[in-house]
Design an enzyme around this catalytic site. Structure first.
Site, PDB file in Angstrom:
ATOM      1  N   GLU A  33      -7.241  -2.018   2.445  1.00 14.99           N
ATOM      2  CA  GLU A  33      -6.553  -0.745   2.706  1.00 14.99           C
ATOM      3  C   GLU A  33      -6.596  -0.410   4.203  1.00 14.99           C
ATOM      4  OE1 GLU A  33      -8.299   1.855  -0.505  1.00 14.99           O
ATOM      5  OE2 GLU A  33      -7.396   3.386   0.767  1.00 14.99           O
ATOM      6  N   GLU A  91     -11.216  10.600  -5.350  1.00 16.38           N
ATOM      7  CA  GLU A  91     -11.202  10.510  -3.875  1.00 16.38           C
ATOM      8  C   GLU A  91     -10.485  11.723  -3.262  1.00 16.38           C
ATOM      9  OE1 GLU A  91     -10.264   6.654  -2.123  1.00 16.38           O
ATOM     10  OE2 GLU A  91      -9.134   7.677  -0.548  1.00 16.38           O
ATOM     11  N   LYS A 131       0.862  -1.190   0.000  1.00 19.57           N
ATOM     12  CA  LYS A 131       0.000   0.000   0.000  1.00 19.57           C
ATOM     13  C   LYS A 131       0.890   1.228   0.000  1.00 19.57           C
ATOM     14  CE  LYS A 131      -3.328   2.604   2.756  1.00 19.57           C
ATOM     15  NZ  LYS A 131      -4.296   2.644   3.849  1.00 19.57           N
ATOM     16  N   GLU A 185      -9.483  12.389  12.043  1.00 16.24           N
ATOM     17  CA  GLU A 185      -8.758  11.174  12.451  1.00 16.24           C
ATOM     18  C   GLU A 185      -7.905  11.373  13.696  1.00 16.24           C
ATOM     19  OE1 GLU A 185      -6.728   9.271   9.248  1.00 16.24           O
ATOM     20  OE2 GLU A 185      -5.946   7.676  10.539  1.00 16.24           O
TER      21      GLU A 185
END
Ligand SMILES: C=C(O[C@@H]1C=C(C(=O)O)C=C[C@H]1O)C(=O)O
Length: 361
Positions: free
Chosen positions: A206, A345, A106, A162
């Protein structure tokens, strides 16, 4: 100097500078000597640090509310790199991820927008608007002057959803994100996009990289690490996300919230897996440009070691004169990502900053 940090259930508003730290080790020493530190640490934690011991701090058990004001007009002056180049970079990342000899699983690639304002943007007013605009009232405003040099007078302002880490006594909480879908205007289609995200194999993989990396990083420092098997769906006005609440108990109370944040960073939510290879790939594909404070962390730590750090995303780095700023957004790429969807995105993520400025890309 003004520092604002807002989460749904607590906030910090700090002013003045007693000491400033452009290196983490100096901030750690000050913490050990009884100071509280607030501010930001760059994506490259070894080279970029804007932490201060403030003169006065107001802590509250609620989110922060600022004075409402009319913000200057904003336009997107340039995209760096241009959208087609970002798509090309994602394709290069996909070639590496799908190469049989590559260990890369990733990588997070980001792009930036340069915004210009028709009069100077007040960083605290922008933070107030961003914090008011999301139902969780997440947001921050950090004066970057402590990082010295080109950062003099610049501000990092954002609305990150986050939580990297919160330490309260021996209680540790992390809430990593990864896996994203744009919010949609039609409520039925919007709800369906959220449900689809929860069962998307690509997004779940992910996400798993981030959860596993955080559990591994906490393991030497904590006991009773509790990780739910499945992520939950969460949202901001701009995007749906997958999130996993992780709790743990600190083994050694001398480990501060700052120590914990540095042990976790950079998570695969902002870098990739495995970390070292992901960082090399980012350097190469993002043309060796520094990410600055984007994808670093913003937060605070007090003398008892308690504190809290958000991942520095959904943010803009405002110039000294307030007349321009650079917003950056990225996304995690895995072997079965789609390059055009990755561009979209990042556009959806920019929506957090752009809608507060009543503009679009
Ligand atoms: C890197 C960013 O966001 C991170 C990446 C995500 C993803 O790839 O799905 C989701 C949330 C964040 O952890 C960003 O907003 O710039």
């Amino acid at each position: 100097m003004r520092f604002v940090y807002s989460r749904p259930d607590r906030s910090i508003d700090a002013t003045g500078v007693r000491q400033s730290f452009d290196h983490i080790d100096d901030a750690r020493e000050a913490l050990a000597d009884g100071a509280m530190v607030v501010g930001a640490i760059g994506f490259d934690t070894d080279t970029l640090c804007a932490l201060v011991e403030p003169e006065s701090v107001t802590r509250s058990e609620t989110s922060w509310t600022g004075e409402p004001s009319v913000l200057p007009g904003a336009v997107v002056a340039s995209q760096n790199p241009p959208p087609a180049n970002h798509v090309a970079r994602v394709r290069r990342a996909l070639a590496i991820l799908n190469h049989p000899n590559s260990a890369l699983r990733k990588v997070v690639l980001a792009r930036s927008l340069t915004l210009v304002f028709d009069s100077p943007m007040d960083p605290v007013a922008l933070a107030a608007k961003l914090i008011e605009s999301n139902p969780m009232h997440n947001g921050f405003c950090v004066d970057l002057t402590a990082a010295r040099g080109q950062y003099y007078g610049r501000h990092l302002v954002g609305a990150s959803p986050e939580l990297l880490i919160r330490r309260t006594g021996t209680e540790v909480v992390c809430r990593p994100f990864a896996g994203t879908a744009a919010r949609l205007a039609d409520p039925v289609a919007d709800a369906a996009a959220g449900v689809a995200l929860l069962s998307s194999a690509k997004n779940l993989s992910e996400h798993r990289f981030v959860v596993d990396a955080i559990s591994d990083a906490l393991a030497p420092l904590c006991s009773d690490i509790s990780v739910p098997d499945e992520p939950t769906l969460t949202s901001t006005p701009a995007v749906w996300h997958l999130a996993t609440p992780i709790t743990a108990t600190l083994t050694d109370p001398a480990t501060t919230a700052l120590d914990l944040a540095l042990a976790l960073h950079p998570t695969p939510a902002v870098a990739g897996t495995p970390t070292a290879l992901a960082l090399q790939t980012i350097q190469r594909l993002e043309d060796g440009r520094s990410r600055g404070f984007y994808a670093g962390m913003v937060g605070w730590c007090d003398a008892s070691g308690d504190g809290e750090w958000m991942v520095a995303i959904r943010c803009i780095d405002l110039a000294l004169d307030g007349l321009s700023g650079t917003a950056t957004a990225g996304g995690g790429i895995v072997a079965d990502s789609d390059a055009d969807a990755e561009l979209e995105e990042t556009t959806a993520k920019f929506g957090t900053i752009l809608s507060a400025l009543r503009t679009r890309v």
